[in-house]
Design an enzyme around this catalytic site. Structure first.
Site, PDB file in Angstrom:
ATOM      1  N   LYS A 192      -7.996 -41.902  12.406  1.00 49.32           N
ATOM      2  CA  LYS A 192      -9.463 -41.737  12.332  1.00 49.32           C
ATOM      3  C   LYS A 192      -9.866 -40.436  13.036  1.00 49.32           C
ATOM      4  O   LYS A 192      -9.059 -39.846  13.756  1.00 49.32           O
ATOM      5  CB  LYS A 192     -10.161 -42.932  12.997  1.00 49.32           C
ATOM      6  CG  LYS A 192      -9.736 -44.289  12.451  1.00 49.32           C
ATOM      7  CD  LYS A 192     -10.320 -44.623  11.091  1.00 49.32           C
ATOM      8  CE  LYS A 192      -9.652 -45.874  10.592  1.00 49.32           C
ATOM      9  NZ  LYS A 192     -10.280 -46.612   9.560  1.00 49.32           N
TER      10      LYS A 192
HETATM   11  C1  LIG Z   1     -10.174 -48.202   9.503  1.00 53.93           C
HETATM   12  C2  LIG Z   1     -11.336 -48.947   9.050  1.00 53.93           C
HETATM   13  C3  LIG Z   1     -11.659 -50.221   9.568  1.00 53.93           C
HETATM   14  C4  LIG Z   1     -10.754 -50.995  10.451  1.00 53.93           C
HETATM   15  O1  LIG Z   1     -10.297 -50.391  11.600  1.00 53.93           O
HETATM   16  P1  LIG Z   1      -8.917 -50.860  12.270  1.00 53.93           P
HETATM   17  O2  LIG Z   1      -8.944 -50.221  13.612  1.00 53.93           O
HETATM   18  O3  LIG Z   1      -7.813 -50.376  11.412  1.00 53.93           O
HETATM   19  O4  LIG Z   1      -8.941 -52.357  12.362  1.00 53.93           O
HETATM   20  C5  LIG Z   1     -12.850 -50.796   9.158  1.00 53.93           C
HETATM   21  N1  LIG Z   1     -13.659 -50.215   8.264  1.00 53.93           N
HETATM   22  C6  LIG Z   1     -13.370 -49.015   7.724  1.00 53.93           C
HETATM   23  C7  LIG Z   1     -14.329 -48.413   6.753  1.00 53.93           C
HETATM   24  C8  LIG Z   1     -12.196 -48.348   8.084  1.00 53.93           C
HETATM   25  O5  LIG Z   1     -11.921 -47.171   7.532  1.00 53.93           O
END
Ligand SMILES: *Cc1c(COP(=O)(O)O)cnc(C)c1O
Length: 377
Positions: A192
């Site tokens: 991210k």
């Molecule tokens: C990555 C993501 C999540 C979940 O995050 P995690 O830390 O992997 O559990 C939720 N919503 C969106 C849109 C994402 O891209």
């Protein structure tokens, strides 16, 4: 030319290695692995950065969404509306909490929830909306908040892909993505825009009472040690992850600028192609932080292009190949294919290109030339 990565975590690490290594060693030496000073310091620093009253760190972004919903007075069967075109985590937690997910179509220009489809989906059972800042593009939050107010709905922002993005109101004032709705949820998954070196997440809110409720939920429903007032979960951000995030947070704006620069270069290179629709870019504003740079292909064999790019050493991704309403886990006889025209089209057309802060011009030229040569042949 350096090898092209979809996400370049090694390159980013070299730049912050000294601080990251030292602060990880400090956590190990202090043995404050859980809820240590690094977690509290990160929480405060993120509150300042986002200009939000409360940040509640937790174990991952999916937990953050789930806990945010657990903190609101939602009951089994309440309807929660979200976009059909997003990562499954968004709808997963709604279903897991025995709430009723209601998926709606998205806008073809910015890939975010379609406002008209959203309003049409509201029923007396609707209790909440989950706007997702997909690929890093902030949803039109002013419109979302107006709809929410009119129908008395909670707004839970999924800002897992949008951290650091600014939403600009009609009057020119700005707020950070994730701090506009009643509650926001983000992820610090390594890839991210603000990623740690494992799993991590956080919940944001300006509501003191909700923050208090959520702080108990993340910690087994405890408000006083060993007194469990509500059913909670165990969801914590590790001190080591907080230490990594503290090293990266001061660089987040630069990271996002780097992504925006790469996006502009891609877009300029594709400007003359009638087979490529480049993502929406708002000039002079930071409402898109390009978690992904996603193209729509017109009359191009996507599978063949993906294969060609892979052969040339260019990684790429298809986010997302199947609409949520067509997934086995979330299919529902209430859904009508005609209501998902855009999502059904996007899943066939989209392709996401390498996007990170270490992309150089040589790499971008190679990627864009390889795509244009393939498409024009
Ligand atoms: C990555 C993501 C999540 C979940 O995050 P995690 O830390 O992997 O559990 C939720 N919503 C969106 C849109 C994402 O891209």
């Amino acid at each position: 030319m350096r090898k092209i990565q979809m996400v370049d975590l090694q390159g980013q690490y070299q730049d912050i290695k000294e601080r990251v290594d030292a602060s990880i060693m400090e956590v190990i030496n202090s043995a404050a692995f859980i809820n240590g000073p690094e977690v509290h310091a990160f929480q405060k620093e993120l509150e300042d950065y986002l200009n939000v009253k409360h940040v509640i760190p937790c174990a991952n972004g999916t937990d953050a969404l789930q806990i945010a919903m657990m903190g609101l007075d939602l009951e089994q069967g309440d309807e929660v509306i979200t976009a059909d075109f997003t990562f499954a985590a968004t709808v997963e937690v709604i279903a897991l909490l025995k709430l009723t997910p209601v998926l709606v179509d998205v806008d073809p220009v910015n890939f975010n929830i379609d406002l008209e489809a959203l309003e049409n989906a509201i029923t007396p059972k609707t209790k909440a909306i989950v706007p997702v800042h997909l690929f890093g593009q902030v949803v039109n939050m002013e419109a979302i908040m107006e709809i929410a107010e009119k129908h008395n709905l909670y707004v839970i922002e999924d800002t897992a892909q949008g951290i650091g993005a600014d939403y600009t109101y009609k009057d020119g004032s700005k707020k950070k993505a994730g701090t506009i709705g009643h509650v926001g949820a983000t992820s610090f998954f390594p890839s991210k825009n603000l990623g740690c070196y494992g799993d991590g997440g956080a919940i944001f809110t300006n509501d003191d009472k909700l923050a208090h409720t959520i702080r108990g939920i993340v910690n087994h429903g405890m408000y006083t040690r060993y007194y469990h007032d509500v059913v909670g979960v165990n969801s914590r951000l590790d001190s080591i992850q907080a230490a990594v995030l503290r090293a990266k947070l001061p660089k987040l704006d630069d990271y996002n600028k780097g992504r925006q620069d790469a996006a502009r270069k891609y877009t300029a290179a594709f400007a003359d192609s009638d087979k490529i629709i480049t993502p929406f870019i708002c000039e002079n504003c930071d409402c898109h932080v390009f978690h992904q740079y996603t193209l729509r292909l017109k009359d191009v064999d996507r599978d063949a292009l993906v294969q060609h790019l892979n052969e040339k050493g260019i990684p790429c991704g298809v986010y997302y190949p199947v609409p949520l309403h067509s997934q086995k886990a979330y299919a529902d006889s209430r859904y009508n294919e005609a209501d998902f025209k855009i999502t059904n089209q996007l899943v066939k057309e989209v392709i996401s290109l390498p996007m990170h802060t270490e992309l150089d011009d040589e790499q971008i030229d190679f990627i864009t030339n390889t795509i244009l040569n393939f498409i024009n042949n």
